[in-house]
Scaffold this motif. Sequence first.
Motif, PDB file in Angstrom:
ATOM      1  N   ALA A 165      53.826 -37.834  34.687  1.00  0.00           N
ATOM      2  CA  ALA A 165      54.685 -36.656  34.853  1.00  0.00           C
ATOM      3  C   ALA A 165      53.903 -35.447  35.319  1.00  0.00           C
ATOM      4  O   ALA A 165      54.381 -34.641  36.121  1.00  0.00           O
ATOM      5  N   VAL A 166      52.667 -35.313  34.827  1.00  0.00           N
ATOM      6  CA  VAL A 166      51.818 -34.178  35.203  1.00  0.00           C
ATOM      7  C   VAL A 166      51.269 -34.371  36.611  1.00  0.00           C
ATOM      8  O   VAL A 166      51.269 -33.450  37.436  1.00  0.00           O
ATOM      9  N   CYS A 167      50.802 -35.586  36.881  1.00  0.00           N
ATOM     10  CA  CYS A 167      50.034 -35.817  38.112  1.00  0.00           C
ATOM     11  C   CYS A 167      50.893 -35.832  39.367  1.00  0.00           C
ATOM     12  O   CYS A 167      50.462 -35.330  40.417  1.00  0.00           O
ATOM     13  N   VAL A 168      52.096 -36.402  39.292  1.00  0.00           N
ATOM     14  CA  VAL A 168      52.857 -36.604  40.525  1.00  0.00           C
ATOM     15  C   VAL A 168      53.158 -35.290  41.245  1.00  0.00           C
ATOM     16  O   VAL A 168      52.781 -35.129  42.417  1.00  0.00           O
ATOM     17  N   PRO A 169      53.812 -34.317  40.614  1.00  0.00           N
ATOM     18  CA  PRO A 169      54.109 -33.090  41.376  1.00  0.00           C
ATOM     19  C   PRO A 169      52.871 -32.285  41.734  1.00  0.00           C
ATOM     20  O   PRO A 169      52.771 -31.746  42.843  1.00  0.00           O
ATOM     21  N   VAL A 170      51.908 -32.214  40.813  1.00  0.00           N
ATOM     22  CA  VAL A 170      50.723 -31.392  41.064  1.00  0.00           C
ATOM     23  C   VAL A 170      49.863 -31.998  42.170  1.00  0.00           C
ATOM     24  O   VAL A 170      49.479 -31.319  43.137  1.00  0.00           O
ATOM     25  N   LEU A 171      49.556 -33.276  42.061  1.00  0.00           N
ATOM     26  CA  LEU A 171      48.669 -33.903  43.043  1.00  0.00           C
ATOM     27  C   LEU A 171      49.364 -34.115  44.388  1.00  0.00           C
ATOM     28  O   LEU A 171      48.717 -34.066  45.439  1.00  0.00           O
ATOM     29  N   ALA A 184      48.272 -21.288  50.434  1.00  0.00           N
ATOM     30  CA  ALA A 184      48.942 -20.420  49.459  1.00  0.00           C
ATOM     31  C   ALA A 184      48.197 -20.514  48.136  1.00  0.00           C
ATOM     32  O   ALA A 184      47.471 -21.478  47.870  1.00  0.00           O
ATOM     33  N   ARG A 185      48.382 -19.477  47.322  1.00  0.00           N
ATOM     34  CA  ARG A 185      47.770 -19.494  45.995  1.00  0.00           C
ATOM     35  C   ARG A 185      48.427 -20.580  45.154  1.00  0.00           C
ATOM     36  O   ARG A 185      49.632 -20.815  45.239  1.00  0.00           O
ATOM     37  N   PRO A 186      47.655 -21.276  44.319  1.00  0.00           N
ATOM     38  CA  PRO A 186      48.245 -22.315  43.460  1.00  0.00           C
ATOM     39  C   PRO A 186      49.341 -21.732  42.561  1.00  0.00           C
ATOM     40  O   PRO A 186      49.200 -20.640  42.014  1.00  0.00           O
ATOM     41  N   ASP A 187      50.406 -22.463  42.432  1.00  0.00           N
ATOM     42  CA  ASP A 187      51.522 -22.045  41.583  1.00  0.00           C
ATOM     43  C   ASP A 187      51.251 -22.501  40.146  1.00  0.00           C
ATOM     44  O   ASP A 187      51.876 -23.440  39.635  1.00  0.00           O
ATOM     45  N   ARG A 226      61.858 -17.586  42.061  1.00  0.00           N
ATOM     46  CA  ARG A 226      61.334 -16.253  42.370  1.00  0.00           C
ATOM     47  C   ARG A 226      60.006 -16.304  43.124  1.00  0.00           C
ATOM     48  O   ARG A 226      59.584 -15.315  43.708  1.00  0.00           O
ATOM     49  N   SER A 227      59.346 -17.466  43.106  1.00  0.00           N
ATOM     50  CA  SER A 227      58.020 -17.568  43.713  1.00  0.00           C
ATOM     51  C   SER A 227      58.116 -17.610  45.240  1.00  0.00           C
ATOM     52  O   SER A 227      59.025 -18.222  45.806  1.00  0.00           O
ATOM     53  N   THR A 228      57.149 -16.964  45.895  1.00  0.00           N
ATOM     54  CA  THR A 228      57.101 -17.008  47.359  1.00  0.00           C
ATOM     55  C   THR A 228      56.449 -18.290  47.863  1.00  0.00           C
ATOM     56  O   THR A 228      56.622 -18.660  49.017  1.00  0.00           O
ATOM     57  N   ALA A 229      55.679 -18.956  46.994  1.00  0.00           N
ATOM     58  CA  ALA A 229      55.040 -20.231  47.360  1.00  0.00           C
ATOM     59  C   ALA A 229      55.135 -21.186  46.181  1.00  0.00           C
ATOM     60  O   ALA A 229      54.146 -21.500  45.526  1.00  0.00           O
ATOM     61  N   PRO A 230      56.351 -21.666  45.877  1.00  0.00           N
ATOM     62  CA  PRO A 230      56.533 -22.522  44.703  1.00  0.00           C
ATOM     63  C   PRO A 230      55.910 -23.901  44.893  1.00  0.00           C
ATOM     64  O   PRO A 230      55.803 -24.391  46.019  1.00  0.00           O
ATOM     65  N   MET A 231      55.517 -24.513  43.786  1.00  0.00           N
ATOM     66  CA  MET A 231      55.034 -25.885  43.859  1.00  0.00           C
ATOM     67  C   MET A 231      56.165 -26.810  44.299  1.00  0.00           C
ATOM     68  O   MET A 231      55.975 -27.713  45.125  1.00  0.00           O
ATOM     69  N   VAL A 232      57.370 -26.580  43.765  1.00  0.00           N
ATOM     70  CA  VAL A 232      58.561 -27.333  44.150  1.00  0.00           C
ATOM     71  C   VAL A 232      59.598 -26.338  44.659  1.00  0.00           C
ATOM     72  O   VAL A 232      59.998 -25.425  43.936  1.00  0.00           O
TER      73      VAL A 232
END
Length: 476
Positions: free
Chosen positions: A71-77, A207-210, A261-267
């Motif tokens: 669950a942690v690795c899939v979206p982040v990596l 982009a900066r990390p979210d 609200r993020s300008t560079a969201p992870m998702v």
Amino acid sequence: MARAVASTPARPASRAVVTPGLLLALLAYVETSSGVIQGSIIPVLPAVGERLGVDAAGLNWVNICQLLSSAVCVPVLARLGDRHGHRRLLRLTVTLTALGTVLVALAPTYPVLLVGRVLEGTLSVWLPLEFAIVRDRLPADRSGPAIARLTGCLVLGVTLGTLAVGLLARLSSDPRVLLALPAVLTLVCVPVVWRWVPESDRRAAPARPDLPGAVLLTLGLAALLVGLAQGSHLGWASVAFAAFMALAVVLLGTWAAVELRSTAPMVDLRFTCRRDVAPLYLAALGIGVALFGTQSAMATFNAADPGLGYGFGLGTIGVSLITLPTGISQFAGAWLHPRAARSLGAARAVAAAFLLAAAGYALLAACHAAIWQVVLATVIAGIGVGAVIAGLPVMVVAAADRADTGIASGVYQVARNVGGSTAGAVFAAVMTALPAAGATGRPSAGAYVTIWLICTALLLLGAALLATTPAAHSRD
């Protein structure tokens, strides 16, 4: 995903020339190995627990650690792959998984076993990273079929892994010997990926990390998955279970607000909520139920003493053999899906596959008194399920910007896994709530029928969801 302009660096000199056909063959081997890892661990866990002196509750955490890591690795990596190179992240995760399989096979202590399972959780991001490489490196008319067939290799690997350890168990009861197979296969993946798999060219805009989004999503999924995994131990009506679910809702709701609200969201939630995309992710939850949620139920049904009024009293080898046609049919469905998509259009082909899978589960609910009936029904369902899990990610990838392929397919992977985890918990509750008469702790035949009918209903809902997509009204 976010339509930021992606950079396209010059293609670096490659140490080996890899044709599209060879690339697909190499990645097919990697995904089959991934399936073997996932299919081999569950049958061996009791023997691992006996060797290390771990009880059933402790072994439950062996699976929870892998689920949380995934669950942690899939979206982040997957997002890191979009920004820094998909091959780079595939190399990293294959190496970590190989180390994990060795630790799991040889673990001298329970903590080492848990560390190995955490490392094995990184294999869940292999498919999203491979999809991005395939989309970038293969011609447009070949990337979709390639994605479908890689998914088919994964489900085939799961079946082969379960069968292989069952056969090896007749030669040795030592779990270290049984788990050597996935360890060796994965160790071979390391030079394959490092030497021959090429890098993708496309990159998401820098982009900066979210970090807030990553932390909130991780904690929210952790609360959800741990709560579901521990539900039978905590009690489905307990305050502790309710607290886990409430915490998950709060964390995931906060995560959604932060991402919007993020300008560079992870998702990019605006992408996931698009009319052509949202039904695909919702359908992924449903197919996760049919693919993962029924595995334990089917195994216990086939192994049940016929004296209960159902089941066939099969041992480990028998259960593995009766599930082999299902795995082969899922592989066949995935392999044949590209032809159906060319004839019917992508959305219609996937909707038809949902209907076929629903018909298989409905047949299983009605007819399950003989082994041939169960095999026939599960083969029909397997062809449909295989075609669905092949076709859905192709549609998700096609809808995403090329530079966001990794995270788009990563979210699909998470949705499918959450569907399976939720179904596993719900179906366990169903089997507890509908016990067999005079057999304490054993589910009734009605419990299994209820599970199969739930699958039928969700698969029909999946077909309806695909019918709402714009693609359903065209043949493209």
